[in-house]
Design an enzyme around this catalytic site. Structure first.
Site, short mmCIF file in Angstrom:
data_model
loop_
_atom_site.label_atom_id
_atom_site.label_comp_id
_atom_site.label_asym_id
_atom_site.label_seq_id
_atom_site.Cartn_x
_atom_site.Cartn_y
_atom_site.Cartn_z
CG ASP A 78 1.63 5.52 -6.36
OD1 ASP A 78 1.80 4.43 -5.63
OD2 ASP A 78 2.26 5.72 -7.56
CB VAL A 127 -6.34 0.59 -9.00
CG1 VAL A 127 -6.08 -0.54 -8.04
CG2 VAL A 127 -6.07 1.82 -8.53
P1 IMP Z 1 2.10 10.12 -6.60
O1 IMP Z 1 2.68 11.56 -6.80
O2 IMP Z 1 3.01 9.09 -6.51
O3 IMP Z 1 1.37 10.17 -5.05
O4 IMP Z 1 1.15 10.10 -7.72
C1 IMP Z 1 -0.39 10.18 -7.48
C2 IMP Z 1 -0.89 10.15 -9.23
O5 IMP Z 1 -0.29 8.98 -10.05
C3 IMP Z 1 -2.12 9.63 -9.10
O6 IMP Z 1 -2.86 11.18 -9.06
C4 IMP Z 1 -2.43 9.02 -10.17
O7 IMP Z 1 -2.60 9.92 -11.31
C5 IMP Z 1 -1.51 8.38 -10.47
N1 IMP Z 1 -1.58 6.97 -9.85
C6 IMP Z 1 -0.88 6.35 -9.02
N2 IMP Z 1 -1.19 5.10 -8.86
C7 IMP Z 1 -1.98 4.87 -9.98
C8 IMP Z 1 -2.81 3.68 -10.22
O8 IMP Z 1 -2.88 2.48 -9.44
N3 IMP Z 1 -3.77 3.87 -11.23
C9 IMP Z 1 -3.82 4.79 -11.93
N4 IMP Z 1 -3.06 5.99 -11.50
C10 IMP Z 1 -2.36 5.89 -10.52
#
Ligand code: IMP
Ligand code: MG
Length: 189
Positions: free
Chosen positions: A113, A163
């Site tokens: 994300d 999602v």
């Molecule tokens: P990042 O550090 O922002 O890349 O976060 C990634 C983490 O956020 C993932 O491993 C998920 O656990 C959570 N996450 C991000 N987007 C979603 C989504 O759309 N649905 C569910 N979990 C999400």
């Protein structure tokens, strides 16, 4: 039980969910990813590291699509409260039980994300002396990226929507959906 009652009780046919990728589409993509990984790591003994909890279902399908000698371990990462999130501060909640020095590491994550979690984790594993560190991610929410993260093996790019399913949760719900869906109205629970 009448059909309408069965519908109302079904988590998998929840009317608040709109399917994004079916179980068959996911499996087809994973089979191709597995073949690509097996080709790239031929003659090696990679260590797959699944990120708890979201990647559990993805990693369990992916490793059965990789026809190689390999190992599997897990890590759990948590990001601090949302106010400090942009600082990129993340914390290892469950660390590895094994050394990664000299190993070819393939991190397996459900979704990238902002990229904060992965940029921290990949750098951390490199600093421990792994021979190589690569990333396999099922989903890429590329529009929200804050830190650059190279995804070596990707399932699908998705738009900026929340999602669930196939391991991904909304407040710990929906991890058990066999498919990936968008929540239509997050207010309805
Ligand atoms: P990042 O550090 O922002 O890349 O976060 C990634 C983490 O956020 C993932 O491993 C998920 O656990 C959570 N996450 C991000 N987007 C979603 C989504 O759309 N649905 C569910 N979990 C999400
Ligand atoms: Mg996660």
């Amino acid at each position: 039980m009448s059909t309408s009652t069965a519908q109302a009780l079904s988590e998998f046919n929840n009317p608040n969910l709109e399917t994004l990728f079916t179980a068959a589409q996911i499996q087809e993509r994973i089979a191709a990813m597995g073949r690509e990984i097996a080709r790239d790591y031929e003659g090696k003994n990679p260590l797959l590291i699944g990120v708890l909890k979201g990647a559990v279902i993805f990693v369990s399908d992916l490793l059965r699509a990789i026809d190689l000698r390999l190992g599997i371990e897990f890590m759990a990462i948590s990001s601090y409260g949302s106010s400090t999130r942009t600082s990129g501060e993340v914390r290892i909640v469950k660390d590895l039980d094994v050394a990664v020095e000299g190993r070819d590491i393939l991190v397996v994550e459900d979704i990238v994300d902002t990229g904060l979690t992965l940029s921290y984790m990949l750098a951390n594993l490199k600093s421990r002396g792994a021979s190589s560190v690569r990333l396999a991610a099922l989903l890429d929410k590329f529009e929200r990226r804050e830190r650059q993260v190279e995804i070596n093996y990707l399932g699908f790019q998705i738009p900026d929507a929340f999602v669930v399913g196939y391991g991904l949760d909304f407040a710990e719900r929906y991890r058990n959906l066999p498919y990936i869906a968008v929540i239509k109205d997050p207010e309805i629970q």
